[in-house]
Design an enzyme around this catalytic site. Sequence first.
Site, PDB file in Angstrom:
ATOM      1  N   PRO A  15      37.515  25.777 -11.733  1.00 31.85           N
ATOM      2  CA  PRO A  15      37.022  24.455 -11.348  1.00 31.85           C
ATOM      3  C   PRO A  15      36.771  24.272  -9.856  1.00 31.85           C
ATOM      4  CG  PRO A  15      39.290  24.334 -12.162  1.00 31.85           C
ATOM      5  CD  PRO A  15      38.783  25.700 -12.462  1.00 31.85           C
ATOM      6  N   ASN A  16      35.667  23.592  -9.599  1.00 26.40           N
ATOM      7  CA  ASN A  16      35.200  23.187  -8.269  1.00 26.40           C
ATOM      8  C   ASN A  16      34.582  24.316  -7.451  1.00 26.40           C
ATOM      9  OD1 ASN A  16      35.967  20.359  -8.466  1.00 26.40           O
ATOM     10  ND2 ASN A  16      38.068  21.128  -8.464  1.00 26.40           N
ATOM     11  N   ARG A  23      31.351  21.971   1.013  1.00 26.63           N
ATOM     12  CA  ARG A  23      32.454  21.257   1.671  1.00 26.63           C
ATOM     13  C   ARG A  23      33.557  22.256   2.029  1.00 26.63           C
ATOM     14  NH1 ARG A  23      35.236  18.309  -1.656  1.00 26.63           N
ATOM     15  NH2 ARG A  23      36.379  17.393   0.045  1.00 26.63           N
ATOM     16  N   TYR A  28      36.933  27.673   2.799  1.00 31.18           N
ATOM     17  CA  TYR A  28      36.271  28.533   1.799  1.00 31.18           C
ATOM     18  C   TYR A  28      34.990  29.200   2.306  1.00 31.18           C
ATOM     19  CZ  TYR A  28      39.466  26.022  -1.295  1.00 31.18           C
ATOM     20  OH  TYR A  28      40.596  25.501  -1.877  1.00 31.18           O
ATOM     21  N   ASN A  78      38.916  34.235 -10.482  1.00 30.29           N
ATOM     22  CA  ASN A  78      39.430  33.222  -9.555  1.00 30.29           C
ATOM     23  C   ASN A  78      39.656  31.964 -10.394  1.00 30.29           C
ATOM     24  OD1 ASN A  78      40.036  31.283  -7.679  1.00 30.29           O
ATOM     25  ND2 ASN A  78      38.488  31.943  -6.200  1.00 30.29           N
ATOM     26  N   ALA A  81      42.179  25.944  -9.293  1.00 27.07           N
ATOM     27  CA  ALA A  81      43.419  25.155  -9.473  1.00 27.07           C
ATOM     28  C   ALA A  81      44.142  25.482 -10.775  1.00 27.07           C
ATOM     29  CB  ALA A  81      43.098  23.668  -9.386  1.00 27.07           C
ATOM     30  N   GLU A 105      43.202  39.046 -10.235  1.00 26.95           N
ATOM     31  CA  GLU A 105      43.203  37.646  -9.770  1.00 26.95           C
ATOM     32  C   GLU A 105      42.758  37.632  -8.311  1.00 26.95           C
ATOM     33  OE1 GLU A 105      47.091  35.835 -10.009  1.00 26.95           O
ATOM     34  OE2 GLU A 105      46.491  34.141  -8.734  1.00 26.95           O
ATOM     35  N   HIS A 107      41.583  35.136  -4.826  1.00 30.11           N
ATOM     36  CA  HIS A 107      41.469  33.835  -4.151  1.00 30.11           C
ATOM     37  C   HIS A 107      40.744  34.035  -2.831  1.00 30.11           C
ATOM     38  CE1 HIS A 107      44.032  31.937  -7.076  1.00 30.11           C
ATOM     39  NE2 HIS A 107      44.800  33.004  -7.006  1.00 30.11           N
ATOM     40  N   ARG A 114      49.303  27.788   2.214  1.00 30.81           N
ATOM     41  CA  ARG A 114      48.819  26.409   2.071  1.00 30.81           C
ATOM     42  C   ARG A 114      49.905  25.519   1.456  1.00 30.81           C
ATOM     43  NH1 ARG A 114      43.059  26.637  -0.615  1.00 30.81           N
ATOM     44  NH2 ARG A 114      43.061  24.473   0.142  1.00 30.81           N
TER      45      ARG A 114
HETATM   46  O1  CA2 Z   1      41.307  30.145  -2.493  1.00 29.89           O
HETATM   47  C1  CA2 Z   1      40.870  30.112  -3.648  1.00 29.89           C
HETATM   48  O2  CA2 Z   1      39.984  30.857  -4.062  1.00 29.89           O
HETATM   49  C2  CA2 Z   1      41.414  29.056  -4.616  1.00 29.89           C
HETATM   50  O3  CA2 Z   1      41.487  29.638  -5.914  1.00 29.89           O
HETATM   51  C3  CA2 Z   1      40.440  27.903  -4.586  1.00 29.89           C
HETATM   52  C4  CA2 Z   1      40.891  26.709  -5.427  1.00 29.89           C
HETATM   53  C5  CA2 Z   1      42.320  26.309  -5.085  1.00 29.89           C
HETATM   54  O4  CA2 Z   1      42.750  25.298  -5.985  1.00 29.89           O
HETATM   55  C6  CA2 Z   1      43.287  27.480  -5.152  1.00 29.89           C
HETATM   56  O5  CA2 Z   1      44.551  27.043  -4.715  1.00 29.89           O
HETATM   57  C7  CA2 Z   1      42.812  28.603  -4.242  1.00 29.89           C
HETATM   58  C8  CA2 Z   1      40.032  25.462  -5.176  1.00 29.89           C
HETATM   59  C9  CA2 Z   1      38.566  25.652  -5.257  1.00 29.89           C
HETATM   60  C10 CA2 Z   1      37.885  24.433  -4.720  1.00 29.89           C
HETATM   61  O6  CA2 Z   1      36.645  24.824  -4.244  1.00 29.89           O
HETATM   62  C11 CA2 Z   1      35.957  24.002  -3.406  1.00 29.89           C
HETATM   63  C12 CA2 Z   1      34.801  24.495  -2.896  1.00 29.89           C
HETATM   64  C13 CA2 Z   1      34.049  23.726  -2.053  1.00 29.89           C
HETATM   65  C14 CA2 Z   1      34.441  22.460  -1.732  1.00 29.89           C
HETATM   66  C15 CA2 Z   1      35.595  21.963  -2.250  1.00 29.89           C
HETATM   67  C16 CA2 Z   1      36.358  22.738  -3.102  1.00 29.89           C
END
Ligand code: CA2
Length: 148
Positions: A15-16, A23, A28, A78, A81, A105, A107, A114
């Site tokens: 997700p996301n 953003r 990221y 990946n 969340a 896995e 990230h 974090r």
């Molecule tokens: O660091 C990673 O790849 C994560 O898997 C990214 C997840 C986070 O919940 C994990 O703790 C670590 C979140 C992805 C959210 O992606 C976004 C991308 C652009 C803007 C906002 C969020």
Amino acid sequence: MSAAVSRSVLVLNGPNLGRLGSRQPEVYGSADLADLAEALVGWAPEGWTSEVRQTDDESELIAWLHEAVDTRRPVILNPAAFTHYSYAVRDAAVLVTEAGLPLVEVHISNPHARESFRQHSTISAVATGVVAGFGFDSYRLALAAITG
Ligand code: CA2
């Protein structure tokens, strides 16, 4: 003896991650999943391919993990969340590794550096390995681990 492992890697994103590049570039980076797919083409050794997918839907992600089992494809995952709370994704990840398929896995950020809720993964203990904190290079390193 189990069947051969495919050289077509599934790169599954939770997700996301479809919002990458729009953003939080400080966390990221500024590239998106289309850029990742392009980079993976360059990183894949001869004879290997990859397919990048993203979903915000837990059941779809689980269905893709089942598909990996059924088609004997290695997985770079990946879980975003879902990493931190999904026992359903963990159970599906177990099906992949128990089938003798690698599941790495990944990230983009380093969740251990974090918030505390990011410091537990339901997936890590059942994954073949974990790569975190190297931006998109986390995927490159995971691919290298899979392709040998
Ligand atoms: O660091 C990673 O790849 C994560 O898997 C990214 C997840 C986070 O919940 C994990 O703790 C670590 C979140 C992805 C959210 O992606 C976004 C991308 C652009 C803007 C906002 C969020």
